[in-house]
Design an enzyme around this catalytic site. Structure first.
Site, PDB file in Angstrom:
ATOM      1  N   LYS A  15       0.879  -1.216  -0.067  1.00 10.32           N
ATOM      2  CA  LYS A  15       0.190  -0.096   0.025  1.00 10.32           C
ATOM      3  C   LYS A  15       0.916   1.107   0.127  1.00 10.32           C
ATOM      4  O   LYS A  15       0.589   2.252  -0.648  1.00 10.32           O
ATOM      5  CB  LYS A  15      -1.200  -0.072   1.136  1.00 10.32           C
ATOM      6  CG  LYS A  15      -0.496   0.093   2.424  1.00 10.32           C
ATOM      7  CD  LYS A  15      -1.544   0.270   3.430  1.00 10.32           C
ATOM      8  CE  LYS A  15      -1.175  -0.075   5.042  1.00 10.32           C
ATOM      9  NZ  LYS A  15      -0.277   1.067   5.591  1.00 10.32           N
ATOM     10  N   ARG A  90      -7.097   3.722  11.699  1.00  9.33           N
ATOM     11  CA  ARG A  90      -6.721   2.184  11.599  1.00  9.33           C
ATOM     12  C   ARG A  90      -7.728   1.403  12.570  1.00  9.33           C
ATOM     13  O   ARG A  90      -7.365   0.526  12.923  1.00  9.33           O
ATOM     14  CB  ARG A  90      -5.033   2.287  12.262  1.00  9.33           C
ATOM     15  CG  ARG A  90      -4.117   1.300  11.636  1.00  9.33           C
ATOM     16  CD  ARG A  90      -2.877   1.720  12.059  1.00  9.33           C
ATOM     17  NE  ARG A  90      -1.723   0.928  11.849  1.00  9.33           N
ATOM     18  CZ  ARG A  90      -0.808   1.221  10.897  1.00  9.33           C
ATOM     19  NH1 ARG A  90      -0.926   2.328  10.265  1.00  9.33           N
ATOM     20  NH2 ARG A  90       0.163   0.632  10.841  1.00  9.33           N
ATOM     21  N   ARG A 129      11.320  -6.730   2.824  1.00 14.17           N
ATOM     22  CA  ARG A 129      11.457  -5.503   3.087  1.00 14.17           C
ATOM     23  C   ARG A 129      12.462  -5.192   4.459  1.00 14.17           C
ATOM     24  O   ARG A 129      13.431  -4.279   4.373  1.00 14.17           O
ATOM     25  CB  ARG A 129      10.379  -4.653   3.579  1.00 14.17           C
ATOM     26  CG  ARG A 129      10.146  -3.398   3.610  1.00 14.17           C
ATOM     27  CD  ARG A 129       9.042  -2.594   4.097  1.00 14.17           C
ATOM     28  NE  ARG A 129       8.277  -2.896   5.442  1.00 14.17           N
ATOM     29  CZ  ARG A 129       7.436  -2.647   5.884  1.00 14.17           C
ATOM     30  NH1 ARG A 129       6.466  -2.061   5.028  1.00 14.17           N
ATOM     31  NH2 ARG A 129       6.801  -3.047   7.212  1.00 14.17           N
ATOM     32  N   ARG A 135      14.350  -1.818   8.750  1.00 17.94           N
ATOM     33  CA  ARG A 135      13.368  -0.916   9.561  1.00 17.94           C
ATOM     34  C   ARG A 135      13.093  -1.572  11.241  1.00 17.94           C
ATOM     35  O   ARG A 135      13.266  -2.778  11.225  1.00 17.94           O
ATOM     36  CB  ARG A 135      11.744  -0.952   8.903  1.00 17.94           C
ATOM     37  CG  ARG A 135      11.471   0.064   8.078  1.00 17.94           C
ATOM     38  CD  ARG A 135      10.015   0.246   7.837  1.00 17.94           C
ATOM     39  NE  ARG A 135       9.084  -0.133   8.663  1.00 17.94           N
ATOM     40  CZ  ARG A 135       7.639  -0.084   8.428  1.00 17.94           C
ATOM     41  NH1 ARG A 135       7.205   0.491   7.204  1.00 17.94           N
ATOM     42  NH2 ARG A 135       6.717  -0.182   9.343  1.00 17.94           N
ATOM     43  N   ARG A 146       1.564  -6.570  14.544  1.00 19.38           N
ATOM     44  CA  ARG A 146       0.616  -5.566  13.576  1.00 19.38           C
ATOM     45  C   ARG A 146      -0.170  -6.328  12.900  1.00 19.38           C
ATOM     46  O   ARG A 146      -1.312  -5.760  12.630  1.00 19.38           O
ATOM     47  CB  ARG A 146       1.895  -4.924  12.724  1.00 19.38           C
ATOM     48  CG  ARG A 146       3.016  -3.784  13.571  1.00 19.38           C
ATOM     49  CD  ARG A 146       3.349  -2.689  12.859  1.00 19.38           C
ATOM     50  NE  ARG A 146       3.961  -2.951  11.500  1.00 19.38           N
ATOM     51  CZ  ARG A 146       5.306  -3.310  11.360  1.00 19.38           C
ATOM     52  NH1 ARG A 146       6.009  -3.335  12.410  1.00 19.38           N
ATOM     53  NH2 ARG A 146       5.901  -3.645  10.273  1.00 19.38           N
TER      54      ARG A 146
END
Ligand code: AMP
Length: 197
Positions: A15, A90, A129, A135, A146
């Protein structure tokens, strides 16, 4: 023409990438709460210090903090002609905050783009990723947390928007260009025309 969009999908749905492409085509800014938090953490601001541990754990930053940041951002000039929200709202409380804020300006979301990606596919994209971007919130525990929060709190907000008839469910498996084209087609069917189209 103003275009107010929200893009929703589990982490690893692509996204972020699709959001940037769509916003660019419509000539509107991306408002990503995750990016705003990461920039504050990197910059060592008060806000950054407050949210670092929360984001590292994969938990949600308190609604009041997040909603205030979004309200401030949407009040900036470049968002007057529309925007693409990524990562906010969210949960239901945030939907209520956003509704109230937009209604106060006589506005509403035009469309909610839901990127549909099977669980295994999104997990394998996140793992990739994590190795590419490093990250600090891409640890296995934070990712699992998450995903669980997405399923319990974020997925249900799609129902709220679906009741308003503004959700476009997009198959998020395929090449970047294929997925972008699917989104453009869905938005066009709603009469939402790109700046460059
Ligand atoms: P994201 O890049 O959207 O996955 O966001 C990264 C992290 O920022 C999340 O795991 C949360 O800790 C925090 N965050 C981003 N957006 C929100 C939101 N709307 N409400 C609460 N926390 C958020």
């Amino acid at each position: 023409m103003t275009t107010r969009l929200l893009i929703v999908g589990p982490q690893g749905s692509g996204k972020g990438t699709q959001g940037v492409r769509i916003a660019e085509a419509f000539g509107i800014p991306v408002v990503s709460t995750g990016d705003i938090f990461r920039a504050n953490i990197a910059g060592g601001t008060e806000l950054g210090k407050k949210v670092q541990a929360i984001t590292d754990n994969g938990d949600l930053v308190p609604d009041e903090v997040t909603s205030e940041i979004v309200r401030d951002r949407l009040a900036q000039d470049d968002a007057a002609g529309g925007f693409l929200l990524d990562g906010y709202p969210r949960n239901r409380a945030q939907v209520a905050h956003l509704d109230e804020f937009l209604a106060g300006r006589g506005e509403a979301l035009d469309a909610v783009i839901l990127l549909d990606v099977p669980r295994e596919e999104s997990i394998s994209r996140i793992v990739q990723r994590a190795s590419e971007q490093g990250r600090t919130d891409d640890t296995e525990e934070a990712v699992a947390r998450r995903l669980a929060i997405y399923e319990s709190e974020t997925a249900p907000i799609v129902d709220t928007y679906a009741e308003r008839g503004i959700v476009d469910r997009i198959d998020g498996v395929g090449s970047l260009d294929e997925i972008t084209a699917r989104v453009f087609a869905a938005l066009e069917a709603r009469g939402l025309v790109r700046a460059a189209a």
